[in-house]
Enzyme design. Structure first.
Site, PDB file in Angstrom:
ATOM      1  N   ALA A 119       6.330   1.848 -13.994  1.00  0.00           N
ATOM      2  CA  ALA A 119       7.247   0.853 -13.475  1.00  0.00           C
ATOM      3  C   ALA A 119       6.918  -0.552 -13.788  1.00  0.00           C
ATOM      4  O   ALA A 119       5.911  -0.726 -14.450  1.00  0.00           O
ATOM      5  CB  ALA A 119       7.242   0.913 -11.905  1.00  0.00           C
ATOM      6  N   PHE A 120       7.750  -1.553 -13.892  1.00  0.00           N
ATOM      7  CA  PHE A 120       7.589  -2.601 -14.607  1.00  0.00           C
ATOM      8  C   PHE A 120       6.431  -3.591 -14.045  1.00  0.00           C
ATOM      9  O   PHE A 120       5.765  -4.394 -14.674  1.00  0.00           O
ATOM     10  CB  PHE A 120       8.743  -3.598 -14.686  1.00  0.00           C
ATOM     11  CG  PHE A 120       9.129  -4.315 -13.316  1.00  0.00           C
ATOM     12  CD1 PHE A 120       9.459  -3.853 -12.166  1.00  0.00           C
ATOM     13  CD2 PHE A 120       8.715  -5.868 -13.536  1.00  0.00           C
ATOM     14  CE1 PHE A 120       9.442  -4.719 -10.988  1.00  0.00           C
ATOM     15  CE2 PHE A 120       8.925  -6.376 -12.242  1.00  0.00           C
ATOM     16  CZ  PHE A 120       9.270  -5.916 -11.037  1.00  0.00           C
ATOM     17  N   LYS A 121       6.009  -3.259 -12.804  1.00  0.00           N
ATOM     18  CA  LYS A 121       4.832  -3.717 -12.065  1.00  0.00           C
ATOM     19  C   LYS A 121       3.749  -3.729 -12.813  1.00  0.00           C
ATOM     20  O   LYS A 121       2.829  -4.826 -12.674  1.00  0.00           O
ATOM     21  CB  LYS A 121       4.884  -3.215 -10.706  1.00  0.00           C
ATOM     22  CG  LYS A 121       5.967  -3.823  -9.739  1.00  0.00           C
ATOM     23  CD  LYS A 121       5.703  -3.461  -8.402  1.00  0.00           C
ATOM     24  CE  LYS A 121       6.975  -4.070  -7.409  1.00  0.00           C
ATOM     25  NZ  LYS A 121       8.208  -3.505  -7.735  1.00  0.00           N
ATOM     26  N   ASP A 122       3.497  -2.730 -13.730  1.00  0.00           N
ATOM     27  CA  ASP A 122       2.064  -2.613 -14.503  1.00  0.00           C
ATOM     28  C   ASP A 122       2.193  -4.097 -15.579  1.00  0.00           C
ATOM     29  O   ASP A 122       1.001  -4.319 -15.787  1.00  0.00           O
ATOM     30  CB  ASP A 122       2.103  -1.329 -15.522  1.00  0.00           C
ATOM     31  CG  ASP A 122       2.098  -0.186 -14.710  1.00  0.00           C
ATOM     32  OD1 ASP A 122       1.365  -0.343 -13.680  1.00  0.00           O
ATOM     33  OD2 ASP A 122       2.705   0.746 -15.026  1.00  0.00           O
TER      34      ASP A 122
END
Ligand SMILES: *Cc1c(COP(=O)(O)O)cnc(C)c1O
Length: 481
Positions: A119-122
């Protein structure tokens, strides 16, 4: 980042105007301001058009250093930030870090999901962990991060901090209420600095426990409590990079681009707003909501009004308070902290407030917005798959839907558009199977995830139980230091 700019001090101010002005390092560790507000830099650094053009084809980590460097003040050297960015983005499973995939003549999907937790939170968390370690090492301190997760944030935090020297992480998740993939991403890492804890309760119970720990000042001081939720400025600033990377790849600054963004807490799309303040020519930023459409309603009516949260196939956007929207309200009011403080007080008391004319006008000028129903999400996924062979996840589908709904009427029908893809479809196999009839497989490098041993305690929904667990594992509290 030139050597001169790295020595310029950058001050951070609160959106409610009554908290001390802080440095970049202090803002990273503080998260929320003491007056309840969110921190923003006093001024926006600007990147000139030649530099923007030069980003095309350069490694992601190099662009990150150019974009983030001006915000760090004198706290990092160019070499230190470069090392952190290279380490952060080496964890991604694609050589381009965030590749662009064209799905029709005008539409490009920016895949932000090649990090360890899909997910983009990485993208932000991997860098934030390295920045926090750096500051704590410099100060000879340790910290304990406690957070609640309904799925994506917890896994990203655990992956990012698993080899941290200075930080212990405890993530609370509601027992039995996150997907198998999401739980395993939190419970299979073996390092003793990261801990996923199942709480016998709901996500709201987990959040209430975290809040109570922050309000228990003696406990807070003992473990040096810190947070990494999406209001942390370090996360926002790290997300600005990919707006520049994608736009430069498509011909910016000579070509204007539209971005459409799956939106929950308004952090990701606010990073787009920051990119624009820094000189990136963005034609329009589109807010893609699901059925929890507080932002599209606000854009239309000028009234910010909470409703009850509806459960959808895009769970990371199932929220009714978009915390980072406060940053935009501050900007759009000419940085009037007193006004924003009053509006936030009204929201807390009556679940609604009215935007000023100036705020509403700025919102409509900078952004478009649309919410997708569950039927529209499913139709968008199926239509895109049959037209281009590309499989969208339900969050990303909301942004595709919003771009379709908004761009024609805003006169951007012919402008190239970038859809931010915030999650890999394999992270939501049940929803995808329901919509398309097939279960997407995990990428090869995660093949051991579903068989690796899990480790997590199950605790009662009880503050004392959770606090004593945190204290036991916290190196800041001296337990194992
Ligand atoms: C967190 C998240 C979002 C929402 O991002 P905000 O910055 O909160 O607006 C969208 N999609 C996915 C997959 C997420 O994990």
């Amino acid at each position: 980042m030139s050597d001169e700019s790295s020595n310029t001090l950058v001050n951070y101010i609160s959106t409610r105007g009554r908290a001390p002005v802080l440095s970049f390092e202090d803002v990273l560790l503080a998260g929320l301001a003491r007056d309840g507000g969110l921190y923003l830099p006093e001024t926006w650094p600007v990147i000139d058009p030649e530099t923007i053009a030069s980003f095309a084809g350069r490694p992601f980590a190099e662009v990150a250093v150019e974009v983030i460097g001006p915000f760090t003040g004198g706290s990092l050297t160019h070499a230190q930030l470069t090392e952190m960015a290279q380490g952060a983005y080496a964890t991604f499973g694609h050589p381009a870090t965030t590749p662009l995939v064209q799905i029709d003549p005008q539409t490009f999907v920016l895949e932000l999901f090649h990090g360890p937790t899909l997910a983009f939170k990485d993208v932000a968390m991997q860098l934030l962990a390295r920045l926090m370690d750096h500051v704590l090492t410099k100060r000879g301190q340790r910290a304990t991060i406690v957070g609640a997760t309904s799925g994506d944030t917890g896994g990203a935090a655990i992956e990012a901090f698993r080899s941290s020297e200075r930080v212990d992480v405890v993530v609370l998740f509601p027992d039995g209420r996150v997907s198998d993939v999401q739980r395993r991403m939190m419970t299979t890492p073996t390092e003793t600095s990261v801990h996923a804890v199942a709480v016998k309760g709901t996500f709201d119970d987990c959040q209430a426990l975290v809040k109570a720990m922050f309000n228990d000042h003696a406990f807070r001081d003992r473990v040096n409590l810190s947070g990494v939720n999406s209001i942390n400025w370090g996360r926002i600033v790290a997300q600005v990079t990919y707006y520049f990377v994608a736009a430069a790849a498509l011909g910016a600054p000579d070509r204007k681009i539209v971005f459409s963004v799956p939106t929950g807490n308004f952090g990701d799309v606010f990073a787009g707003y920051v990119a624009r303040r820094m000189g990136l020519p963005i034609e329009l930023l589109v807010i893609g909501s699901n059925q929890n459409d507080i932002l599209p309603r606000t854009l239309e009516t000028g009234v910010y009004e909470m409703r009850d949260v509806v459960v959808t196939s895009s769970p990371s956007m199932d929220i009714q308070i978009s915390s980072n929207f406060e940053r935009f309200l501050f900007e759009a009011s000419g940085r009037d902290g007193d006004l924003v403080a009053r509006q936030m007080q009204m929201l807390a008391q009556g679940r609604r407030f009215v935007l000023t004319e100036a705020q509403a006008a700025a919102l409509r000028m900078e952004f478009g917005a649309a919410g997708a129903s569950e039927v529209e999400v499913a139709a968008t996924i199926r239509d895109t798959l049959s037209a281009s062979g590309y499989l969208l996840d339900p969050h990303t589908a909301c942004a595709v839907h919003a771009a379709k709904a908004v761009l024609e009427t805003r006169g951007c029908g012919d402008t190239a558009r970038v859809i931010l893809a915030t999650a890999h479809p394999a992270k939501f196999p049940d929803a995808m199977q329901h919509i398309t009839g097939a279960r997407p497989g995990l990428p090869e490098r995660l093949s051991s995830l579903m068989s690796a041993p899990e480790r997590y305690p199950v605790l009662n929904n009880d503050l004392k139980d959770v606090e004593s667990f945190v204290e036991k594992i916290s190196r800041a509290a001296g337990a194992t230091a």
